[in-house]
Design an enzyme around this catalytic site. Structure first.
Site, PDB file in Angstrom:
ATOM      1  CB  SER A   1      -0.882  -0.003   1.254  1.00  0.00           C
ATOM      2  OG  SER A   1      -0.079   0.158   2.421  1.00  0.00           O
ATOM      3  CG  ASP A   2       1.669   5.709  -1.510  1.00  0.00           C
ATOM      4  OD1 ASP A   2       1.591   6.430  -2.502  1.00  0.00           O
ATOM      5  OD2 ASP A   2       2.596   5.800  -0.661  1.00  0.00           O
ATOM      6  CG  PHE A   3       3.627   6.890   4.012  1.00  0.00           C
ATOM      7  CD1 PHE A   3       3.222   6.854   5.333  1.00  0.00           C
ATOM      8  CD2 PHE A   3       4.968   6.972   3.728  1.00  0.00           C
ATOM      9  CE1 PHE A   3       4.147   6.920   6.347  1.00  0.00           C
ATOM     10  CE2 PHE A   3       5.913   7.045   4.742  1.00  0.00           C
ATOM     11  CZ  PHE A   3       5.492   7.014   6.063  1.00  0.00           C
ATOM     12  CG  ASN A   4      -2.317   6.413   7.028  1.00  0.00           C
ATOM     13  OD1 ASN A   4      -2.623   5.372   7.625  1.00  0.00           O
ATOM     14  ND2 ASN A   4      -2.931   7.563   7.216  1.00  0.00           N
ATOM     15  CB  SER A   5      -3.164   4.062   0.819  1.00  0.00           C
ATOM     16  OG  SER A   5      -2.641   2.754   0.738  1.00  0.00           O
TER      17      SER A   5
END
Ligand code: GLC
Length: 752
Positions: free
Chosen positions: A282-286
Site C-alpha cells: 500500500s502507499d503511505f497510510n492508504s
C-alpha cells in the site's frame, strides 16, 4: 505484449520468481509460521528513529523495536546507512523465533547519491538505454548503502501539468511510458535480484493516480474503462511482463473505489489476468485512509477491505498489525489468502538472497566506494545531455562558440547547486549539483559574468514544506541589465524551484512564478542574443518567454551533472536530441492537454463560418499546444520525405511496413527520434486522433539520408473494447511519421 523497438531487449516473462528451489523454501518456511508471524510479514514500518543509538524510550518506537525482535515486521522504509540497516536486520534475524530477514525500501526515484535527471526528463530522451543506465547506477549506489527495494519506477500516465507528480513519471503517452517503465525496472533488477548491486523495483501507483481531478494531488479520479485499459494500465502490464517484483497502489479513489481496496484492479486484473507473482504494497497510510475516504466504517473494516482486495503489505499505518489476526480468527479472512500474501513477500526475499545472507547488502566498504564515483557522475552527465529539448533556436544562435568574447549569465537558478537535484533527491548531498554557471565557466574561454538578477526562492527549503518564495523586488535588475548590455551573449536561467513540482505540489497556475520573466523582458531590450535555459519539473506556461527570445533550451532538473550537461549542449559538444514527453500549453486553462485526444463532433477546423462560436475552442486561448508532444529541435535540420507503405491493405496476422526517408540537411551529425503514430478512423468506440505506436532514435550524419522502416501488425492496432476484448477492428487507418506528433507525413491503409 509491448514490443520494445528501441531497446536491446524485449520484455521477458518474469523469470525472477519462478525458481522451484525458492518455491519449496517458501512452502517449508510458511509451514513453520504462526498466524501472528504471517501477519507480521505484511507489516512495513517507517524507520523514523535513529537505529545507531539506543532505541529512544518513546513508546511507539520501543513497541515497534520489540515487534521487530519478535519477527512481526516484514520490512522497513527510510532506514538509511549500512549500520542502521544492519542493526535493524540483526533485531529481526538474531532475536526472532524464525529469523526471517526484513526487506528495506526507499524512494530511489532518480538516483541515490548521484542524482540523475528527473524521470520526466529521462523520458524526454526517448532512449530506454538512458532509463536502464540511470537506474542500474542508482541500484548500485542504493544497494551498496544497504537498501534492496526501490519505490520506483512511478509510471502513472499524466496529462495535466497542474499535477506536481507529472515530474516523476513518463509523461502523457502510454506507449512511451511503457518503454521507459521496462527499462527502469530492468535497470534496477537486472537478471539476478540476489546480486548485492541490484534491487527490487516497485511499479507505482496502481492505478490512475495521475488522473487526479483538476490536477490536484490526492484528489478523486474518475476514468472510463476505455481510458483505464487503453491509457492507464498498459505501462503496468508492461512492467509485470518485464518482471517487476512489487507494485504499489495509491491514495486515490477510482470511480468510487479507493485503489487500495480495489479487488478488480489488484486481484482480477493484476494478479489474475496478468499473472503477477510479486506482492502489492500500500502507499503511505492508504489503508488507514479508507476510513477517511468514507469507504469503510472503521480501521478494522479498512484492514479487511484492503487485504481482501489484494494489498499484501501495509506501509506504516499498522491496521494489519492491529486487526488481521482477529479477522483470521473470526474467519473473515481465509488462511489461504493470508498464506498467498506471505508467500509473495517471502519469494521476493528469497530472490534477493536475504535468507542466504541477511547482511549481503550491508557492506561498509561498498557504501563508500560505490557512490558519487567519477563513472556515475559521467553517466549522469551523459543522461542529462540526452534529456534536453531544444525548443527554439532562431538564427542558429546556438551553439555558442567557446571563445565568444563575453557571456552574461543571469538568474538565481543559474548559480544554484541544489535545485537541479530535483525533488526526489534521495541521499544526494545538499548543493552537490554542478550549476549552469560552473558548467559554462569550465568551457567558455572568454569573459563570463554573473548576477542573480531575480530571486525566486529563499535558500532554506525542505521537501515537506511549501516553497519559501522570496519577496519580489527589482533590486537585482540594474546589475543584470548592465552585464547583459556589455556581453555578446546572454544565458538566462529561469523556471521553478525543484519543490514546486513533486508530491503534494499541484498548482492552479503553471506560469513561472515571481518576476523572472519581467526581468527577461528588460534584458532582451538591451541585448538580442538571449538564450533562455528552462529548469522545471512540469510543462510550464511560457509563451511570454518563447515570444521574446531567439533560443530556448528545456533542461528540466538535470541532476548532479546538470551544469556540465547544459554547457555541453550550449557550446555544441552535444547536439540536442530530446523530445517533449508532455504537451506544453499556451495557458494552464488548457489542462489537461494531450496529443492523443478524441476528435469530437465539432473539432478544431477552419470550416466553420468565420466569427461563429459553435465549434470546440476557447474564445481566449488557442486550442493547440504551444509545443506538441514529441517536439524537439536539433542543431541539425531533418527533413522527412517519401513515406511509403508495403501495402495499403493489412490482413489479420500479417505485417505492413512503413518506410520514410529522413535527411540531415545540416553540416552537423545529429540524432533524431523518428516517431510513428496511427489513427483508427472509426471504431466501436471513438478513437484518438493519433496514437504513438513506435519510435526509433537514429544518428544521421551531416548530409546523409537514412531510410527508417517500421513494421505494423494488427497487434499494434488493438485496443480494449468495452466488453474487455483486446483486439483490432477492421476499417480505415492513417499512419503518420515525423519528428513530433504535429509535423508528420501521412499515408492510409485498410485493415481487412
Ligand atoms: C509517498 C508516495 C510514494 C512513496 C511512499 C514512500 O507518499 O506517494 O510514491 O513511495 O510515500 O515514501
Amino acid at each position: 505484449m509491448i514490443v520494445l523497438r528501441n531497446s536491446v531487449w524485449n520484455a521477458q516473462p518474469n523469470q525472477l520468481l519462478k525458481t522451484s528451489i525458492v518455491d519449496k523454501s517458501v512452502e517449508n518456511l510458511l509451514a513453520l509460521m504462526t498466524t501472528t508471524e504471517k501477519v507480521g510479514q505484511l507489516n512495513l514500518y517507517n524507520g523514523t528513529w535513529d537505529f545507531t543509538g539506543p532505541v529512544p524510550q518513546d513508546n511507539s518506537t520501543q513497541e515497534r523495536a520489540d515487534n521487530i525482535k519478535k519477527g512481526l515486521v516484514g520490512g522497513m522504509l527510510n532506514v538509511l546507512t549500512v549500520d542502521a540497516i544492519r542493526e535493524a536486520q540483526e533485531m529481526a534475524v538474531e532475536e526472532s523465533r524464525l529469523g526471517i530477514p526484513m526487506i528495506f525500501g526507499y524512494d530511489v526515484v532518480h538516483g541515490y547519491k548521484t542524482m540523475m535527471p528527473i524521470p520526466l526528463a529521462q523520458t524526454a530522451s526517448w532512449d530506454s538505454d538512458v532509463a536502464y543506465e540511470t537506474n542500474r547506477i542508482a541500484a548500485i549506489e542504493a544497494a551498496s548503502s544497504g537498501l534492496n527495494w526501490a519505490f520506483a519506477p512511478m509510471i502513472d500516465v499524466s496529462r495535466d501539468g497542474r499535477w506536481g507528480r507529472i515530474m516523476e513519471g513518463g509523461g502523457e503517452d502510454p506507449y512511451l511510458t511503457s518503454v521507459m517503465a521496462v527499462a527502469w525496472i530492468r535497470g534496477f533488477q537486472q537478471d539476478d535480484l540476489s546480486d548485492p548491486l541490484t534491487m527490487a523495483a516497485c511499479a507505482k501507483h496502481f492505478a490512475a493516480y495521475g488522473f487526479a481531478e483538476a490536477g490536484r494531488d490526492y484528489n478523486t479520479t474518475d476514468v472510463s474503462d476505455q481510458t483505464l485499459f487503453n491509457i492507464v494500465l498498459p505501462p503496468f502490464k508492461a512492467a509485470v511482463e518485464a518482471g517487476v517484483v512489487s507494485v504499489m497502489n495509491g491514495f486515490n479513489d477510482l470511480n468510487g473505489v479507493p485503489v487500495t481496496a480495489d479487488g478488480r484492479l489488484q486481484r482480477d486484473i493484476l494478479k489474475g489476468d496478468w499473472g503477477f507473482e510479486g506482492f502489492v504494497v500500500s502507499d503511505f497510510n492508504s489503508v488507514g485512509e479508507l476510513v477517511t475516504h468514507g469507504f469503510v466504517k472503521d480501521e478494522k473494516a479498512a484492514a479487511r477491505a484492503a487485504f481482501m482486495a489484494g494489498s499484501d503489505m501495509e506501509m506504516d499505518s499498522r491496521q494489519y498489525e492491529r486487526h488481521l489476526n482477529a479477522l483470521v480468527d473470526e474467519g473473515a479472512i481465509d488462511m489461504a489468502m493470508l498464506d498467498d500474501a506471505v508467500r509473495r513477500i517471502l519469494k521476493v526475499k528469497f530472490e534477493l538472497g536475504l535468507f542466504e545472507d541477511p547482511y549481503r547488502y550491508c557492506n561498509k566498504e561498498r557504501a563508500t566506494s560505490n557512490v558519487l564515483t567519477a563513472d556515475h557522475l559521467a553517466a549522469a552527465r551523459d543522461a542529462a545531455r540526452k534529456t534536453m529539448v531544444l525548443l527554439k533556436n532562431d538564427n542558429d544562435l546556438l551553439p555558442i562558440a567557446k571563445d565568444v568574447a563575453s557571456i552574461a549569465v543571469i538568474g538565481q537558478l543559474a548559480a544554484h547547486k541544489d535545485i537541479p537535484l530535483g525533488s526526489w533527491r534521495a541521499q544526494a548531498p545538499a548543493n552537490s549539483a554542478v550549476s549552469v554557471l560552473e558548467g559554462i565557466r569550465e568551457v567558455a574561454t572568454g569573459e563570463v559574468t554573473y548576477t542573480e538578477g531575480y530571486r525566486l526562492v529563499e535558500e532554506k527549503r525542505h521537501f515537506i514544506h511549501e516553497v519559501p518564495f522570496s519577496e519580489q523586488n527589482r533590486n537585482g535588475f540594474s546589475d543584470a541589465i548592465q552585464i547583459a548590455r556589455q556581453a555578446e551573449v546572454v544565458v538566462m536561467v529561469i523556471g521553478e524551484d525543484c519543490f514546486q513540482s513533486g508530491e503534494g505540489r499541484s498548482q492552479v497556475d503553471t506560469q513561472l512564478k515571481g518576476n523572472q520573466v519581467e526581468l527577461l523582458a528588460e534584458i532582451v531590450k538591451v541585448n538580442p542574443n538571449v538564450i533562455v535555459v528552462l529548469m522545471n519539473g512540469r510543462p510550464v506556461v511560457i509563451p511570454d518567454v518563447v515570444n521574446i527570445v531567439p533560443a530556448v533550451l528545456e533542461s528540466w532538473f538535470g541532476g548532479s551533472a546538470s551544469g556540465n550537461a547544459i554547457a555541453d549542449v550550449l557550446f555544441g559538444d552535444y547536439n540536442p536530441s530530446g523530445k517533449l514527453p508532455v504537451s506544453f500549453p499556451y495557458h494552464t486553462g488548457q489542462e489537461p492537454l494531450y496529443y492523443n485526444h478524441k476528435n469530437g463532433g465539432r473539432p478544431v477546423t477552419n470550416d466553420f463560418d468565420a466569427g461563429k462560436v459553435f465549434w470546440s475552442h476557447y474564445t481566449d486561448a488557442p486550442n493547440e499546444p504551444l509545443f506538441p508532444f514529441g517536439f524537439g529541435l536539433s542543431y541539425s535540420i531533418f527533413s522527412y520525405n517519401d513515406l511509403t507503405l508495403s501495402s495499403h491493405q493489412l490482413r489479420s496476422g500479417e505485417e505492413l511496413k512503413a518506410s520514410v526517408n529522413v535527411t540531415n540537411k545540416s553540416n552537423m551529425n545529429g540524432e533524431e527520434v523518428v516517431q510513428l503514430y496511427i489513427r483508427d478512423l472509426y471504431g466501436s468506440t471513438t478513437r484518438p486522433v493519433k496514437e504513438l505506436k513506435a519510435f526509433e532514435k537514429v544518428m544521421i550524419r551531416a548530409g546523409e539520408t537514412r531510410t527508417i522502416t517500421f513494421k505494423i501488425s494488427t497487434d499494434d492496432l488493438a485496443y480494449y473494447w468495452p466488453d474487455g476484448r483486446y483486439c483490432a477492428e477492421e476499417g480505415d487507418f492513417h499512419i503518420f511519421i515525423g519528428g513530433n506528433s504535429r509535423d508528420v507525413l501521412q499515408a492510409e491503409f485498410e485493415l481487412l
